[in-house]
Design a protein around this motif. Structure first.
Motif, mmCIF file in Angstrom:
data_model
loop_
_atom_site.group_PDB
_atom_site.id
_atom_site.type_symbol
_atom_site.label_atom_id
_atom_site.label_comp_id
_atom_site.label_asym_id
_atom_site.label_seq_id
_atom_site.Cartn_x
_atom_site.Cartn_y
_atom_site.Cartn_z
ATOM 1 N N ALA A 72 0.838 -1.205 0.000
ATOM 2 C CA ALA A 72 0.000 0.000 0.000
ATOM 3 C C ALA A 72 0.872 1.254 0.000
ATOM 4 O O ALA A 72 0.564 2.244 -0.671
ATOM 5 C CB ALA A 72 -0.940 -0.003 1.201
ATOM 6 N N LYS A 73 1.979 1.203 0.727
ATOM 7 C CA LYS A 73 2.897 2.351 0.777
ATOM 8 C C LYS A 73 3.485 2.625 -0.611
ATOM 9 O O LYS A 73 3.563 3.774 -1.038
ATOM 10 C CB LYS A 73 4.018 2.075 1.787
ATOM 11 N N ALA A 75 2.133 1.852 -3.461
ATOM 12 C CA ALA A 75 1.040 2.352 -4.303
ATOM 13 C C ALA A 75 0.823 3.844 -4.070
ATOM 14 O O ALA A 75 0.650 4.610 -5.018
ATOM 15 C CB ALA A 75 -0.251 1.581 -4.025
ATOM 16 N N ARG A 76 0.846 4.260 -2.819
ATOM 17 C CA ARG A 76 0.679 5.694 -2.505
ATOM 18 C C ARG A 76 1.811 6.510 -3.120
ATOM 19 O O ARG A 76 1.600 7.593 -3.659
ATOM 20 C CB ARG A 76 0.604 5.896 -0.999
ATOM 21 N N SER A 77 3.038 5.988 -3.034
ATOM 22 C CA SER A 77 4.194 6.694 -3.597
ATOM 23 C C SER A 77 4.051 6.854 -5.119
ATOM 24 O O SER A 77 4.339 7.910 -5.674
ATOM 25 C CB SER A 77 5.487 5.948 -3.302
ATOM 26 N N LEU A 78 3.598 5.793 -5.791
ATOM 27 C CA LEU A 78 3.411 5.872 -7.233
ATOM 28 C C LEU A 78 2.296 6.843 -7.614
ATOM 29 O O LEU A 78 2.424 7.608 -8.564
ATOM 30 C CB LEU A 78 3.126 4.481 -7.796
ATOM 31 N N LYS A 79 1.203 6.822 -6.867
ATOM 32 C CA LYS A 79 0.089 7.737 -7.156
ATOM 33 C C LYS A 79 0.516 9.185 -6.949
ATOM 34 O O LYS A 79 0.039 10.079 -7.641
ATOM 35 C CB LYS A 79 -1.105 7.411 -6.266
ATOM 36 N N ALA A 80 1.406 9.418 -6.029
ATOM 37 C CA ALA A 80 1.887 10.785 -5.748
ATOM 38 C C ALA A 80 2.718 11.324 -6.917
ATOM 39 O O ALA A 80 2.869 12.542 -7.050
ATOM 40 C CB ALA A 80 2.694 10.809 -4.470
ATOM 41 N N LEU A 81 3.243 10.461 -7.748
ATOM 42 C CA LEU A 81 4.052 10.890 -8.890
ATOM 43 C C LEU A 81 3.228 11.453 -10.035
ATOM 44 O O LEU A 81 3.779 12.084 -10.932
ATOM 45 C CB LEU A 81 4.904 9.723 -9.408
ATOM 46 N N ARG A 82 1.946 11.197 -10.027
ATOM 47 C CA ARG A 82 1.103 11.658 -11.141
ATOM 48 C C ARG A 82 1.084 13.131 -11.274
ATOM 49 O O ARG A 82 1.041 13.979 -10.614
ATOM 50 C CB ARG A 82 -0.329 11.176 -10.963
#
Length: 82
Positions: A72-73, A75-82
């Motif tokens: 989950a961590k 996934a959050r890091s990847l979503k923050a890159l958008r």
């Protein structure tokens, strides 16, 4: 090869990937002949296959891919890159 079975998918598919889902197997693929789409079949026994393409959604214009399990961590890091 011996005792080869008939194809379980439509014609004109490529790039299959397999994912275990709740005791079954999801085989997803790129159907590259018109109408182009990403599709999937579900099997529990590798003898019978259910076309579940309409039950799933893939990103627009998605081609050849695979699934990678992440935390989950991550996934959050990847979503923050958008």
């Amino acid at each position: 090869w011996a005792a080869v079975t008939a194809p379980f998918s439509q014609s004109w598919v490529e790039g299959p990937s397999v994912l275990e889902v709740k005791g079954a197997w999801l085989v997803y693929f790129d159907h590259y002949r018109k109408p182009q789409h990403y599709g999937a079949y579900l099997t529990k026994d590798w003898k019978s296959f259910e076309d579940v393409s309409k039950k799933l959604s893939f990103p627009a214009d998605h081609r050849h891919g695979t699934v990678v399990r992440i935390s989950a961590k991550e996934a959050r890091s990847l979503k923050a890159l958008r």
